[in-house]
Motif scaffolding. Structure first.
Motif, PDB file in Angstrom:
ATOM      1  N   GLY A   1       0.822  -1.208   0.000  1.00 15.43           N
ATOM      2  CA  GLY A   1       0.000   0.000   0.000  1.00 15.43           C
ATOM      3  C   GLY A   1       0.851   1.250   0.000  1.00 15.43           C
ATOM      4  O   GLY A   1       2.078   1.199   0.100  1.00 15.43           O
ATOM      5  N   PRO A   2       0.219   2.426  -0.103  1.00 15.45           N
ATOM      6  CA  PRO A   2       0.961   3.682  -0.154  1.00 15.45           C
ATOM      7  C   PRO A   2       1.617   4.016   1.183  1.00 15.45           C
ATOM      8  O   PRO A   2       1.122   3.631   2.240  1.00 15.45           O
ATOM      9  CB  PRO A   2      -0.116   4.716  -0.516  1.00 15.45           C
ATOM     10  N   PHE A   3       2.749   4.717   1.116  1.00 16.16           N
ATOM     11  CA  PHE A   3       3.402   5.207   2.329  1.00 16.16           C
ATOM     12  C   PHE A   3       4.177   6.464   1.974  1.00 16.16           C
ATOM     13  O   PHE A   3       4.385   6.776   0.801  1.00 16.16           O
ATOM     14  CB  PHE A   3       4.315   4.145   2.956  1.00 16.16           C
ATOM     15  N   MET A   4       4.604   7.195   2.988  1.00 16.25           N
ATOM     16  CA  MET A   4       5.368   8.418   2.760  1.00 16.25           C
ATOM     17  C   MET A   4       6.452   8.553   3.832  1.00 16.25           C
ATOM     18  O   MET A   4       6.427   7.839   4.838  1.00 16.25           O
ATOM     19  CB  MET A   4       4.455   9.658   2.749  1.00 16.25           C
ATOM     20  N   PHE A   5       7.384   9.471   3.593  1.00 17.18           N
ATOM     21  CA  PHE A   5       8.473   9.719   4.540  1.00 17.18           C
ATOM     22  C   PHE A   5       8.249  11.070   5.209  1.00 17.18           C
ATOM     23  O   PHE A   5       8.156  12.096   4.539  1.00 17.18           O
ATOM     24  CB  PHE A   5       9.824   9.695   3.824  1.00 17.18           C
ATOM     25  N   ARG A   6       8.177  11.050   6.528  1.00 20.63           N
ATOM     26  CA  ARG A   6       7.897  12.268   7.270  1.00 20.63           C
ATOM     27  C   ARG A   6       9.119  13.189   7.287  1.00 20.63           C
ATOM     28  O   ARG A   6      10.250  12.747   7.540  1.00 20.63           O
ATOM     29  CB  ARG A   6       7.480  11.926   8.696  1.00 20.63           C
ATOM     30  N   ALA A   7       8.871  14.473   7.057  1.00 19.97           N
ATOM     31  CA  ALA A   7       9.956  15.454   7.060  1.00 19.97           C
ATOM     32  C   ALA A   7      10.545  15.625   8.452  1.00 19.97           C
ATOM     33  O   ALA A   7      11.750  15.854   8.608  1.00 19.97           O
ATOM     34  CB  ALA A   7       9.449  16.796   6.522  1.00 19.97           C
ATOM     35  N   ALA A   8       9.724  15.492   9.487  1.00 17.27           N
ATOM     36  CA  ALA A   8      10.163  15.797  10.843  1.00 17.27           C
ATOM     37  C   ALA A   8      11.183  14.807  11.387  1.00 17.27           C
ATOM     38  O   ALA A   8      12.129  15.192  12.076  1.00 17.27           O
ATOM     39  CB  ALA A   8       8.955  15.853  11.778  1.00 17.27           C
TER      40      ALA A   8
ATOM     41  N   LEU B   1       2.837   6.348  15.251  1.00 17.23           N
ATOM     42  CA  LEU B   1       3.951   7.272  15.398  1.00 17.23           C
ATOM     43  C   LEU B   1       3.535   8.483  16.219  1.00 17.23           C
ATOM     44  O   LEU B   1       2.364   8.902  16.168  1.00 17.23           O
ATOM     45  CB  LEU B   1       4.420   7.753  14.025  1.00 17.23           C
ATOM     46  N   PRO B   2       4.465   9.082  16.974  1.00 18.92           N
ATOM     47  CA  PRO B   2       4.134  10.356  17.616  1.00 18.92           C
ATOM     48  C   PRO B   2       3.906  11.415  16.552  1.00 18.92           C
ATOM     49  O   PRO B   2       4.278  11.228  15.382  1.00 18.92           O
ATOM     50  CB  PRO B   2       5.387  10.657  18.454  1.00 18.92           C
ATOM     51  N   SER B   3       3.300  12.516  16.934  1.00 18.40           N
ATOM     52  CA  SER B   3       3.100  13.585  15.967  1.00 18.40           C
ATOM     53  C   SER B   3       4.453  14.038  15.438  1.00 18.40           C
ATOM     54  O   SER B   3       5.497  13.852  16.085  1.00 18.40           O
ATOM     55  CB  SER B   3       2.387  14.769  16.631  1.00 18.40           C
TER      56      SER B   3
ATOM     57  N   LYS C   1      11.231  16.748  18.347  1.00 19.35           N
ATOM     58  CA  LYS C   1      11.879  17.024  19.635  1.00 19.35           C
ATOM     59  C   LYS C   1      12.782  15.882  20.079  1.00 19.35           C
ATOM     60  O   LYS C   1      13.653  16.074  20.950  1.00 19.35           O
ATOM     61  CB  LYS C   1      10.814  17.285  20.696  1.00 19.35           C
ATOM     62  N   LEU C   2      12.597  14.706  19.499  1.00 19.67           N
ATOM     63  CA  LEU C   2      13.413  13.559  19.878  1.00 19.67           C
ATOM     64  C   LEU C   2      14.738  13.528  19.130  1.00 19.67           C
ATOM     65  O   LEU C   2      15.618  12.728  19.459  1.00 19.67           O
ATOM     66  CB  LEU C   2      12.645  12.255  19.569  1.00 19.67           C
TER      67      LEU C   2
END
Length: 403
Positions: A349-356, A390-392, A398-399
């Motif tokens: 299925g679709p997925f993406m990479f978070r910028a944060a 996942l956390p926001s 912040k991690l």
């Protein structure tokens, strides 16, 4: 003298013509460097390699990327971080790799991530699960594909919270992945069910478990349930010894990765039934995208795909999407492309990479161990979207260390 002069000038005149085909060939190829522990972990990494080889073959047959063919130069790190770093350096400086992908063990993934930071080259960590890769030791050059330790532990904690069990024991290999897996599970389960308590922790060295003493210690703590993080040969020894001592009798077991065919299939008739696991139900998935992948994989390799097959295949789909979005092999352009990169279609299925935090939202399958047609398999499974565990992005940022 005249004869010598004519010979030299003739040779020099011919030199550009002789070099031209090589230069043109290089210009028509995008070189990708790949590092992994093939001889150390063949059960997972042989299917993984077959997965990325299939994706490369399909992409090149369709014209490649930006009109160029993809070429993977792959090396075996033998399970040694120092070797992995040396290989990564050679792939970039000598082979002309525009980026690095791969690695399995978390300590090697962390080592290559640090190399990527020092050398300013993009690294797609395909498999290593340690949370540190994208959080406490994350850097701008490293992105991770597979759902992290935290994500999969949170998926299992969600199911564990539905059990009556209050007293829990844990067993995990004593390195980054195992430590992260226990920490995340304890945190998530206590959040969902505050009255639980953890009465025993066992930390065998990875691939060197003393199953007898481990099982005895768990047995003596008299837990209601067990959280298991062992895999590979350690898992087989733990299952065998635990079954002989009736450790799993009338006890719930929640087990990370045990539903993956690489680890479940070798257990054969000794495979436990009813364990809550993350894994990959392979032939039972019925979507157009997975059906197409499954058929192509079986046609090429003559065997059913495994978890590693999916990881290898999705790694190359990610690289293709990044190159197309960047329109360039320049590292700065690739990094810009990776932020928020979407892979619209994949077998899972679709997925993406978070910028944060540079973590992908690729999910995992959660279900139970069982027997189907006399063979161990995942049953009663469902796909868990990684984004839900996942956390926001604000909290995840912040991690990470400041850059």
């Amino acid at each position: 003298m005249t004869l010598i002069r004519r010979t030299v000038l003739g040779a020099l005149a011919a030199l550009p013509l002789a070099m031209h085909p090589i230069t043109a060939s290089a210009q028509e190829t995008i070189v990708l460097g790949e590092v992994n522990s093939y001889t150390r972990l063949p059960a997972f990494l042989e299917p993984y390699k077959k997965g990325w080889e299939l994706a490369i073959e399909q992409i090149n047959a369709e014209g490649g990327v930006m009109g160029k063919q993809l070429e993977v130069v792959s090396r075996d790190d033998t399970g040694d971080p120092a070797t992995a770093i040396r290989i990564a350096e050679e792939l970039v400086s000598k082979e002309g790799a525009v980026m690095i992908f791969g690695t399995f063990l978390s300590n090697i993934g962390l080592a290559v991530a640090d190399f990527a930071k020092q050398k300013e080259v993009l690294f797609l960590a395909s498999e290593p699960l340690s949370d540190a890769i994208v959080w406490s030791k994350g850097n701008k050059y490293t992105y991770r594909l597979r759902p992290s330790t935290h994500m999969q532990a949170a998926m299992l904690a969600e199911q564990a919270a539905k059990l009556d069990a209050v007293k829990w024991a844990t067993v995990a290999p004593n390195y980054a992945y195992g430590q992260d897996a226990v920490k995340a599970f304890k945190s998530e389960l206590k959040r969902l069910k505050p009255d639980v308590e953890f009465v025993e922790e066992q930390w065998p060295p990875v691939f060197k478990i003393d199953a007898g003493s481990t099982v005895r210690a768990l047995e003596q703590s008299k837990p209601d349930a067990i959280y298991n993080v062992t895999f590979g040969g350690d898992l087989a020894k733990f299952v065998r010894e635990g079954s002989l001592r009736f450790l799993f009798e009338d006890r719930d077991v929640v087990s990370l990765l045990t539903g993956e065919p690489e680890y479940l299939d070798p257990l054969g008739g000794e495979a436990p039934e009813g364990w809550i696991v993350t894994g990959y139900p392979s032939m039972a998935i019925d979507t157009p995208e997975h059906d197409a992948f499954e058929k192509a994989y079986m046609d090429k390799w003559g065997e059913k795909p495994k978890t590693g097959s999916i990881v290898g295949y999705n790694s190359v789909l990610t690289i293709k999407a990044a190159l197309e979005k960047a329109g360039s092999t320049d590292t700065a352009a690739l990094l810009a492309a990776m932020d928020g990169l979407e892979v619209a279609s994949s077998p899972t299925g679709p997925f993406m990479f978070r910028a944060a935090d540079h973590q992908s939202t690729m999910g995992a399958y959660v279900g139970k161990t069982g027997m189907v047609d006399g063979a161990p398999a995942m049953v009663n499974w469902a796909y868990a979207d990684g984004a839900d565990y996942l956390p926001s992005e604000e909290d995840a940022a912040k991690l990470r260390p400041a850059e």
